[in-house]
Write a protein that holds these residues in place. Structure first.
Motif, PDB file in Angstrom:
ATOM      1  N   ALA A 136      -1.421  10.285  93.772  1.00  0.00           N
ATOM      2  CA  ALA A 136      -1.549   8.827  93.898  1.00  0.00           C
ATOM      3  C   ALA A 136      -2.523   8.287  92.854  1.00  0.00           C
ATOM      4  CB  ALA A 136      -2.024   8.464  95.301  1.00  0.00           C
ATOM      5  N   VAL A 137      -3.605   9.024  92.629  1.00  0.00           N
ATOM      6  CA  VAL A 137      -4.565   8.627  91.599  1.00  0.00           C
ATOM      7  C   VAL A 137      -3.919   8.713  90.231  1.00  0.00           C
ATOM      8  CG1 VAL A 137      -6.732   9.258  90.473  1.00  0.00           C
ATOM      9  CG2 VAL A 137      -6.580   9.278  92.965  1.00  0.00           C
ATOM     10  N   ARG A 138      -3.159   9.792  90.014  1.00  0.00           N
ATOM     11  CA  ARG A 138      -2.469   9.945  88.726  1.00  0.00           C
ATOM     12  C   ARG A 138      -1.485   8.795  88.494  1.00  0.00           C
ATOM     13  NH1 ARG A 138       2.077  11.691  86.154  1.00  0.00           N
ATOM     14  NH2 ARG A 138       1.725  12.868  84.212  1.00  0.00           N
ATOM     15  N   ALA A 139      -0.743   8.418  89.539  1.00  0.00           N
ATOM     16  CA  ALA A 139       0.233   7.331  89.418  1.00  0.00           C
ATOM     17  C   ALA A 139      -0.462   6.009  89.075  1.00  0.00           C
ATOM     18  CB  ALA A 139       1.023   7.194  90.715  1.00  0.00           C
ATOM     19  N   LYS A 140      -1.623   5.780  89.661  1.00  0.00           N
ATOM     20  CA  LYS A 140      -2.385   4.577  89.333  1.00  0.00           C
ATOM     21  C   LYS A 140      -2.806   4.599  87.873  1.00  0.00           C
ATOM     22  CE  LYS A 140      -6.686   2.121  90.430  1.00  0.00           C
ATOM     23  NZ  LYS A 140      -7.874   2.039  91.316  1.00  0.00           N
ATOM     24  N   GLY A 141      -3.286   5.758  87.408  1.00  0.00           N
ATOM     25  CA  GLY A 141      -3.680   5.889  86.013  1.00  0.00           C
ATOM     26  C   GLY A 141      -2.519   5.701  85.066  1.00  0.00           C
ATOM     27  N   GLU A 142      -1.359   6.210  85.452  1.00  0.00           N
ATOM     28  CA  GLU A 142      -0.160   6.056  84.620  1.00  0.00           C
ATOM     29  C   GLU A 142       0.198   4.583  84.464  1.00  0.00           C
ATOM     30  OE1 GLU A 142       4.381   7.865  84.289  1.00  0.00           O
ATOM     31  OE2 GLU A 142       3.264   8.052  86.166  1.00  0.00           O
ATOM     32  N   ALA A 143       0.128   3.840  85.567  1.00  0.00           N
ATOM     33  CA  ALA A 143       0.448   2.408  85.509  1.00  0.00           C
ATOM     34  C   ALA A 143      -0.546   1.654  84.631  1.00  0.00           C
ATOM     35  CB  ALA A 143       0.454   1.828  86.926  1.00  0.00           C
ATOM     36  N   LEU A 144      -1.826   1.967  84.779  1.00  0.00           N
ATOM     37  CA  LEU A 144      -2.833   1.299  83.948  1.00  0.00           C
ATOM     38  C   LEU A 144      -2.659   1.662  82.485  1.00  0.00           C
ATOM     39  CD1 LEU A 144      -6.016   1.738  86.189  1.00  0.00           C
ATOM     40  CD2 LEU A 144      -4.823  -0.405  85.684  1.00  0.00           C
ATOM     41  N   PHE A 145      -2.367   2.923  82.218  1.00  0.00           N
ATOM     42  CA  PHE A 145      -2.221   3.372  80.835  1.00  0.00           C
ATOM     43  C   PHE A 145      -1.059   2.667  80.143  1.00  0.00           C
ATOM     44  CE2 PHE A 145      -0.779   5.993  77.367  1.00  0.00           C
ATOM     45  CZ  PHE A 145      -1.945   6.464  76.786  1.00  0.00           C
ATOM     46  N   LEU A 217     -11.190   4.126  86.004  1.00  0.00           N
ATOM     47  CA  LEU A 217     -11.501   5.084  84.944  1.00  0.00           C
ATOM     48  C   LEU A 217     -11.119   6.496  85.367  1.00  0.00           C
ATOM     49  CD1 LEU A 217     -14.978   3.788  83.690  1.00  0.00           C
ATOM     50  CD2 LEU A 217     -12.698   3.231  82.826  1.00  0.00           C
ATOM     51  N   LYS A 218     -11.382   6.836  86.604  1.00  0.00           N
ATOM     52  CA  LYS A 218     -11.009   8.160  87.111  1.00  0.00           C
ATOM     53  C   LYS A 218      -9.491   8.325  87.078  1.00  0.00           C
ATOM     54  CE  LYS A 218     -11.437  11.264  91.085  1.00  0.00           C
ATOM     55  NZ  LYS A 218     -11.998  12.368  90.293  1.00  0.00           N
ATOM     56  N   ALA A 219      -8.778   7.262  87.466  1.00  0.00           N
ATOM     57  CA  ALA A 219      -7.317   7.328  87.485  1.00  0.00           C
ATOM     58  C   ALA A 219      -6.749   7.518  86.080  1.00  0.00           C
ATOM     59  CB  ALA A 219      -6.748   6.059  88.123  1.00  0.00           C
ATOM     60  N   VAL A 220      -7.279   6.761  85.119  1.00  0.00           N
ATOM     61  CA  VAL A 220      -6.804   6.889  83.741  1.00  0.00           C
ATOM     62  C   VAL A 220      -7.100   8.290  83.199  1.00  0.00           C
ATOM     63  CG1 VAL A 220      -7.132   6.096  81.368  1.00  0.00           C
ATOM     64  CG2 VAL A 220      -6.901   4.433  83.217  1.00  0.00           C
ATOM     65  N   ALA A 221      -8.323   8.798  83.471  1.00  0.00           N
ATOM     66  CA  ALA A 221      -8.684  10.134  83.007  1.00  0.00           C
ATOM     67  C   ALA A 221      -7.779  11.185  83.645  1.00  0.00           C
ATOM     68  CB  ALA A 221     -10.136  10.425  83.344  1.00  0.00           C
ATOM     69  N   THR A 222      -7.444  11.003  84.918  1.00  0.00           N
ATOM     70  CA  THR A 222      -6.548  11.935  85.605  1.00  0.00           C
ATOM     71  C   THR A 222      -5.176  11.920  84.963  1.00  0.00           C
ATOM     72  OG1 THR A 222      -7.729  11.674  87.710  1.00  0.00           O
ATOM     73  CG2 THR A 222      -5.459  12.476  87.819  1.00  0.00           C
ATOM     74  N   TYR A 223      -4.710  10.726  84.615  1.00  0.00           N
ATOM     75  CA  TYR A 223      -3.374  10.642  84.004  1.00  0.00           C
ATOM     76  C   TYR A 223      -3.339  11.243  82.606  1.00  0.00           C
ATOM     77  CZ  TYR A 223       0.781   8.894  81.745  1.00  0.00           C
ATOM     78  OH  TYR A 223       1.945   8.835  81.024  1.00  0.00           O
ATOM     79  N   ILE A 224      -4.283  10.848  81.744  1.00  0.00           N
ATOM     80  CA  ILE A 224      -4.196  11.354  80.366  1.00  0.00           C
ATOM     81  C   ILE A 224      -4.404  12.869  80.301  1.00  0.00           C
ATOM     82  CG2 ILE A 224      -4.846   9.148  79.333  1.00  0.00           C
ATOM     83  CD1 ILE A 224      -7.648  10.219  78.891  1.00  0.00           C
ATOM     84  N   SER A 225      -5.113  13.416  81.281  1.00  0.00           N
ATOM     85  CA  SER A 225      -5.310  14.875  81.277  1.00  0.00           C
ATOM     86  C   SER A 225      -4.030  15.616  81.638  1.00  0.00           C
ATOM     87  CB  SER A 225      -6.415  15.264  82.269  1.00  0.00           C
ATOM     88  OG  SER A 225      -6.009  15.082  83.608  1.00  0.00           O
ATOM     89  N   SER A 226      -3.100  14.909  82.261  1.00  0.00           N
ATOM     90  CA  SER A 226      -1.871  15.567  82.723  1.00  0.00           C
ATOM     91  C   SER A 226      -0.624  14.890  82.161  1.00  0.00           C
ATOM     92  CB  SER A 226      -1.822  15.543  84.254  1.00  0.00           C
ATOM     93  OG  SER A 226      -1.859  14.206  84.747  1.00  0.00           O
TER      94      SER A 226
END
Length: 229
Positions: A136-145, A217-226
């Motif tokens: 869920a955190v990754r999905a949030k980061g993906e949307a923001l990215f 910021l945590k969500a974006v970092a989680t997404y770009i790392s994966s």
């Protein structure tokens, strides 16, 4: 506050003091002498990736085999744009960017060594994706990215870094694909908390990150790392 300023100085001080170096670092050298007193301008011939591979063996102890980091605190160098890596190594060698370990590692590198290491790293593929602990955190980061959040004035990261996170060497935009998650989150906080300098790259990051909260910021970092699973 003092610690924040000290840590963030590397984001802008090299650029503020040595703007002419950026164009020099982006070039392939050509044998021209660097401007006097400019520690970021490098004088090198055509980079030799094979030599860069040879002399970067010691780098793998921290940055991972093939420069693909397996340590969440340390960024991988594989696939990073050559101009960006050259700038960072030159900044470490000149002690303009904090980091005593890197000061020691870069101290004995010649301009040609720096160019060769950067060429080798730039020719590699980014390291493998990190596992996201919370989808869920990754999905949030993906949307923001990719889309940002217009209601909160958050600009999509992909506008500069591209949909694949690979950045743009010509514009000095770093590759962030599969960047180690903890390091990625720390560097995002560092950019956000940096003072305003009026220097394009760090100021752009600071302004873009300003509307984001810690969870963003945590969500974006989680997404770009994966990114590239």
């Amino acid at each position: 506050m003092q610690r924040t300023i000290r840590l963030s100085l590397w984001l802008a001080v090299p650029l503020a003091l040595f703007i002419p170096a950026i164009s020099a670092l982006a070039q392939s050298g050509g044998g021209a002498a660097p401007p006097a007193g400019n520690p970021l301008a490098l004088n090198f011939k055509t980079p030799d990736p094979a030599h860069g591979k040879e002399i970067s063996q010691s780098c793998q102890g921290c940055h991972g085999v093939g420069l693909a980091s397996t340590n969440t605190d340390i960024p991988g160098l594989a696939g990073q744009h050559s101009s960006y890596t050259r700038l960072q190594l030159a900044a470490f060698r000149a002690k303009l960017r904090p980091g005593e370990v890197m000061w020691q590692q870069a101290a004995n590198l010649s301009d040609q060594d720096i160019a060769d290491i950067a060429a080798y790293a730039g020719g590699l593929q980014p390291g493998p994706a990190w596992k996201a602990d919370d989808e869920a955190v990754r999905a949030k980061g993906e949307a923001l990215f990719h889309m940002g959040d217009s209601k909160r004035n958050i600009i999509a990261c992909a506008i500069c870094h591209g949909d694949n996170g690979r950045g743009d060497d010509r514009l000095g935009v770093a590759s962030i694909t599969n960047l180690s998650p903890k390091y990625g989150e720390e560097i995002l906080h560092e950019f956000k908390n940096a003072p305003g300098y009026g220097i394009p790259h760090p100021d752009a990051m600071r302004i873009i990150l300003r509307p984001m909260n810690d969870d963003d910021l945590k969500a974006v970092a989680t997404y770009i790392s994966s990114m590239q699973k």
